[in-house]
Design an enzyme around this catalytic site. Structure first.
Site: not given
Length: 369
Positions: A165, A167, A196, A198, A223, A249, A299, A319
Site C-alpha cells: 500500500k 499514500k 490510501d 487519508n 482508502e 479507520e 487499520h 496492515e
C-alpha cells in the site's frame, strides 16, 4: 474476580525524521496505555493511537471511566462496555472518549483471556491460526523521489509480500498518477496495489478526477478518498469508479459502520479496535459485515488485529509497517511483536490473552510527562 486498579498514561515515540501523508506531517507517534488489574493477580493492557491527544485519552480513562470499573468483574465485558458508553454518551459517542473506552475494553479482554488460559483468537472463535498481511508505506518525505519509492516497494517484495500500500493525494492528480505508475511498474502486474488518500479530497469531483487517473494501474482499493463524515460523497465515489472504496479507520461503533455499508459508501471496512470501541464493538462490526459478505481489513495495530482477524470468517489482510521505515513506532514498546514470515503471513500468538505484552522499561522511557 474484581477490578482493583485502572491506570492510564500517555507515551510519545519520536520519529527520526518528519513523515507526511496527504494532509499532515508527523514528527512523533503518541499512544494512551491503559492497565486493568484484578484481585486475583491478572493484569490486562490496552492502548490507542492518540494523534497528539494521548494525554487526553488517558485522562478520560482515569477521571471518567475508572470510577465505573473499580470493584466490577472484568469478565463482564458486554455489560461494562455499555456502562462506559452509556455513562459518557452526552459528551462522547465517538472520538476521544471512544478511544478511552477502547483501551479499557482491550485490557478487559486481555484479562478475560488470561483468566481462561486461552489466546484471544481462540477465545473469540478460532477461525485460523495465521493471517495474511500487506506491507504499508509509500509515505512522503522531502528527499523521497520515484526511485526511493520504488526501492521501498522492492524491499517489501523481498520481505515476501504480494500486497503493498502507498499514500496518495499530497500532490496534483498528474503527479500522483506518475507515482502510482512507478510503483505498479516496480511490483509488476501480478501483485496487489492498495492506495490510501487519508480523506484529502473535498468533493466527489476532485476525488473522481484522481481515482480515475489511478485506474490504469489496477489498484485493488482506494482508502478514504474523502473524509469519513462525507458518507454520501464517499458513496458517489464508490459507485463511480471500477475499484472499491475502503474506509473506517476513524469510525466508531457498529451503527456508523452499518451506515457505510447500507449507503454504499464502502465495499471494504477498516475498523480499528483501538478507535471503534474495543474488541467488544469490533466483533459486532465484523459480524455485521459478514452478513453482507463485506471483508474486513483493519487499520494499523497489527499485533492485536492479527488475532482478531484470526477469529472471524471475513478477514482480508492485516496492515503491517516495518519499523525501520520510521513511520509507525509502537513496536518499540511491545515486548514480543508479531512479524510476517517470508510469505507475508503472520502466525498468531498462542499465549493467553491478546498476546501483546508491553515492555515496561520502554514505556517508562517514552512516558509523556
Amino acid at each position: 474476580m474484581e477490578i482493583t486498579a485502572v491506570e492510564s498514561f500517555p507515551i510519545k515515540l519520536p520519529l527520526e525524521s518528519p513523515v507526511s501523508f496527504s494532509n499532515r506531517t508527523l514528527t512523533f507517534r503518541d499512544h494512551a496505555i491503559t492497565y486493568v488489574r484484578t484481585d486475583e493477580g491478572h493484569e490486562g493492557v490496552g492502548y490507542s493511537l492518540g494523534y497528539e491527544g494521548a494525554p487526553l485519552v488517558a485522562e478520560a480513562v482515569e477521571s471518567l471511566l475508572r470510577p465505573m470499573l473499580l470493584g466490577e468483574d472484568p469478565r463482564d465485558t458486554e455489560r461494562l462496555w455499555h456502562e462506559m458508553y452509556d455513562g459518557t454518551v452526552q459528551i462522547g459517542r465517538t472520538g476521544l472518549l471512544l478511544r478511552a473506552i477502547s483501551t479499557v475494553d482491550i485490557a478487559l479482554w486481555d484479562v478475560k483471556g488470561k483468566a481462561a488460559g486461552e489466546p484471544l483468537h481462540r477465545l473469540l472463535g478460532g477461525h485460523s491460526t495465521s493471517v495474511p498481511s500487506y506491507a504499508s508505506g509509500g509515505y512522503y518525505r522531502d528527499e523521497k523521489g520515484h526511485e526511493a519509492l520504488r526501492g521501498e516497494m522492492r524491499r517489501y517484495l523481498d520481505e515476501g509480500h504480494d500486497v503493498v500500500k502507498m499514500k496518495v493525494g499530497r500532490l496534483s492528480a498528474a503527479e500522483e498518477a506518475e507515482r502510482v505508475a512507478a510503483v505498479r511498474d516496480e511490483i509488476g502486474d501480478d501483485r496487489t496495489l492498495l492506495l490510501d488518500a487519508n480523506g484529502v479530497w473535498e468533493s466527489s469531483t476532485e476525488a473522481l478526477r484522481n481515482c480515475r487517473a489511478f485506474a490504469p494501474y489496477d489498484p485493488y482499493f482506494i482508502e478514504e478518498p474523502v473524509m469519513i463524515d462525507r458518507v454520501e460523497t464517499m458513496a458517489t465515489v464508490n459507485d463511480a469508479i471500477d475499484y472499491p472504496v475502503a474506509t473506517g479507520e476513524l469510525e466508531g461503533t457498529r451503527h456508523n459502520f452499518a451506515r457505510l455499508v447500507d449507503s454504499g459508501a464502502a465495499t471494504i471496512l477498516q475498523p480499528d479496535v483501538t478507535v471503534c470501541g474495543g474488541i467488544t464493538e469490533w466483533l459486532k462490526i465484523a459480524n455485521y459485515a459478514a452478513a453482507y459478505d463485506v471483508q474486513i481489513a483493519p487499520h494499523y495495530n497489527w499485533n492485536i488485529h492479527a488475532s482478531l482477524l484470526g477469529a472471524i470468517e471475513n478477514g482480508l489482510w492485516v496492515e503491517y509497517f516495518y519499523r525501520d521505515m520510521d513511520v509507525k513506532a509502537f513496536d518499540d514498546v511491545v515486548a514480543d511483536p508479531v512479524r510476517p514470515d517470508d510469505d507475508g503471513v503472520i502466525d498468531l500468538p498462542d499465549r493467553p490473552g491478546h498476546g501483546v505484552p508491553l515492555d515496561t522499561d520502554a514505556l517508562a522511557t517514552y512516558e509523556w510527562t
